[in-house]
Design a protein around this motif. Structure first.
Motif, PDB file in Angstrom:
ATOM      1  N   HIS A 288       0.402  -1.041  -0.013  1.00 50.91           N
ATOM      2  CA  HIS A 288      -0.229  -0.053   0.076  1.00 50.91           C
ATOM      3  C   HIS A 288       1.046   1.206   0.079  1.00 50.91           C
ATOM      4  N   LYS A 289       1.823   1.018   1.159  1.00 52.16           N
ATOM      5  CA  LYS A 289       2.778   2.579   0.610  1.00 52.16           C
ATOM      6  C   LYS A 289       3.512   2.522  -0.452  1.00 52.16           C
ATOM      7  N   LEU A 290       4.560   1.930  -1.073  1.00 51.05           N
ATOM      8  CA  LEU A 290       4.537   1.579  -2.331  1.00 51.05           C
ATOM      9  C   LEU A 290       3.547   2.825  -3.478  1.00 51.05           C
ATOM     10  N   GLN A 291       2.172   1.550  -3.736  1.00 49.70           N
ATOM     11  CA  GLN A 291       1.124   1.981  -4.111  1.00 49.70           C
ATOM     12  C   GLN A 291       1.095   3.435  -4.536  1.00 49.70           C
ATOM     13  N   VAL A 292       0.398   3.831  -2.674  1.00 55.10           N
ATOM     14  CA  VAL A 292       0.173   5.370  -2.655  1.00 55.10           C
ATOM     15  C   VAL A 292       2.022   6.423  -2.870  1.00 55.10           C
ATOM     16  N   SER A 293       2.895   5.757  -2.854  1.00 52.68           N
ATOM     17  CA  SER A 293       3.951   6.158  -3.210  1.00 52.68           C
ATOM     18  C   SER A 293       4.426   7.173  -4.586  1.00 52.68           C
ATOM     19  N   ALA A 294       3.944   5.717  -5.382  1.00 47.16           N
ATOM     20  CA  ALA A 294       4.450   5.491  -7.127  1.00 47.16           C
ATOM     21  C   ALA A 294       3.009   6.785  -7.397  1.00 47.16           C
ATOM     22  N   ARG A 295       1.950   7.304  -6.989  1.00 42.74           N
ATOM     23  CA  ARG A 295       1.053   7.927  -6.975  1.00 42.74           C
ATOM     24  C   ARG A 295       1.187   9.211  -7.407  1.00 42.74           C
TER      25      ARG A 295
END
Length: 112
Positions: A103-110
């Motif tokens: 989840h953290k990586l997905q939010v960071s990628a966005r």
């Protein structure tokens, strides 16, 4: 081998390539943060040996040096031993850590 048995023939059939995670960067940082929040025992970075061939394949195919394994076993679980056991509570914590990391990586990628 030949010192002990002169007639022995050793044939190498298969092996796995080693994998070494990059200890810096957003992927390991996200995993550490997730473990701090979702693990009763806190976090610890260790270098472990193992044979998970899929990690090397994923590294080559998708994201070089971006894979890290969030370990859920404890030494007393005796993995691969005759008295091997599995602690479902420990595993549930590892699954929460994995989900939080992704989840953290997905939010960071966005945001990028």
């Amino acid at each position: 081998m030949r010192q002990h048995c002169r007639d022995a023939e050793v044939i190498h059939e298969a092996s796995l390539s080693p994998y070494l995670v990059d200890p810096s960067g957003p992927h390991l940082e996200a995993a550490q943060q997730a473990m701090s929040r979702h693990s009763a025992d806190g976090r610890a970075l260790t270098r472990e040996g193992g044979s998970i061939g899929a990690v090397v394949t994923m590294d080559r195919a998708a994201a070089p040096r971006r894979w890290c394994c969030l370990a859920c076993p404890c030494p007393e679980h005796g993995y691969h031993a005759i008295n091997e056991n599995f602690d479902w509570g420990q595993a549930a914590g590892a699954w929460r850590c994995s989900a939080a990391t992704l989840h953290k990586l997905q939010v960071s990628a966005r945001r990028s």
